[in-house]
Write an enzyme that holds these catalytic residues in place. Structure first.
Site, PDB file in Angstrom:
ATOM      1  NE  ARG A 238      -3.999   1.052   4.035  1.00  0.00           N
ATOM      2  CZ  ARG A 238      -3.302   0.257   3.238  1.00  0.00           C
ATOM      3  NH1 ARG A 238      -1.978   0.380   3.191  1.00  0.00           N
ATOM      4  NH2 ARG A 238      -3.909  -0.634   2.486  1.00  0.00           N
ATOM      5  CD  GLU A 267      -1.361   7.226   0.337  1.00  0.00           C
ATOM      6  OE1 GLU A 267      -1.586   6.423  -0.582  1.00  0.00           O
ATOM      7  OE2 GLU A 267      -0.822   6.911   1.405  1.00  0.00           O
ATOM      8  CG  HIS A 285       0.632   3.844  -1.150  1.00  0.00           C
ATOM      9  ND1 HIS A 285      -0.536   4.169  -0.518  1.00  0.00           N
ATOM     10  CD2 HIS A 285       0.808   2.511  -0.933  1.00  0.00           C
ATOM     11  CE1 HIS A 285      -1.050   3.091   0.054  1.00  0.00           C
ATOM     12  NE2 HIS A 285      -0.242   2.072  -0.186  1.00  0.00           N
TER      13      HIS A 285
END
Length: 320
Positions: A238, A267, A285
């Site tokens: 993450r 993000e 991602h």
């Protein structure tokens, strides 16, 4: 009729399963991610919500959906959902664990290899300026065999990264809050290290841990100063686990050699400073972005809706 709202387009297998069960399915089909206001509008009469981990499901969304019986998150993580509030409202929240393990582990290893052999940098060079021809000292990288990999987080994904790295001849060490037993470590061919030692002694560090209050900015300026100058860091966990401002400074100053990021602190935004660096790989991602993994995830969320609609308990509930 029971209504299911998909806040993003999913693989067809999900819709097929839901419609076969006689459910009324509607899906967001706009460009980009669904907005908060759009989500509020569509959940007002929904019995079930299937949502990707990129969509925030907060108290306002939950309150706007008085009929909601389940929030099925399309992803292994679930920090995008206010799970505590959902539990307070009697709404189970589920995720899709394990099925993306191999895909994310493959991406982790792939990014490490790409950094080591400067593959992305080489591709960019060939597409732009070309090269003068093969020469003994031209465009050298490094082999990963014999190097030390430090894995931050040894859950399903981290364990699979360890197995793959062992097969490639790496020395694997790990850190997690709860150390494995000695037989487990020997079986997996991994060595436990306190985090400070792992940071100092690893040639490569992969982040394969979830985001928790304890892991946010775990890799900060102090951590980068402690790493080898020849070390590389890869984040497929993450984004907020890395202090990106500190990482950018470390890369520019040569405190560490390189980095590969598949997830980002803010993000989907990424600091423009990373984009100009040759020693950085940036991917959007894509850790579990394979047909195989996404179909498996789609099966889980759809099956959970069908289970709850038939009066049964959902699988993989994260807010019991």
């Amino acid at each position: 009729m029971t209504k299911v709202y998909l806040s993003a387009q999913l693989p067809n297998v999900a819709t097929q399963t839901l419609e076969k069960a006689g459910l009324d399915v509607s899906s967001y089909d706009g460009d980009g991610l669904i907005s908060h206001d759009e989500l509020l509008k569509h959940v007002s009469d929904a019995d079930f919500l299937i949502t990707p981990l990129s969509t925030k499901v907060d108290q306002e969304v939950i309150d706007a959906a008085p009929k909601l019986k389940l929030i099925a998150n399309f992803g292994a993580g679930f920090n995008n959902i206010d799970t505590a509030y959902a539990k307070q409202k009697g709404i189970p929240v589920t995720n899709t664990p394990a099925v993306s393990t191999n895909a994310v582990a493959e991406v982790t290893i792939g990014l490490m290899l790409a950094l080591s052999h400067r593959m992305v940098e080489g591709d960019h060079k060939m597409r732009n300026e070309g090269f003068p021809g093969w020469a003994p000292l031209y465009f050298l990288g490094h082999e990963i065999a014999g190097k030390t990999l430090g894995i931050f987080g040894l859950g399903n994904i981290g364990s699979d990264v360890a197995r793959k790295a062992n097969a490639l001849g790496m020395n694997v060490q790990y850190y997690k809050p709860n150390r494995l037993s000695d037989p487990e470590e020997r079986s997996m061919k991994v060595t436990y290290k306190p985090l400070a030692d792992l940071i100092k002694t690893s040639d490569y560090i992969t982040i394969n841990a979830p985001q928790t209050p304890d892991t946010v900015h775990k890799f900060d300026a102090q951590a980068f100063k402690a790493m080898k100058k020849t070390a590389s860091i890869i984040n497929v966990g993450r984004g907020p686990i890395i202090d990106e401002a500190a990482l950018l400074d470390a890369l520019k100053s040569g405190e560490i050699a390189s980095a590969a990021l598949d997830v980002y602190e803010k993000e989907p935004n990424v600091d423009d400073g990373f984009k100009s660096l040759k020693n950085v790989i940036l991917t959007p991602h894509v850790g579990n972005a394979t047909v195989e993994a996404r179909d498996a995830m789609a099966n889980i969320v759809a099956d959970n809706v069908v289970l709850v609609n038939s009066g049964k308990d959902a699988k993989f509930v994260v807010n019991k």
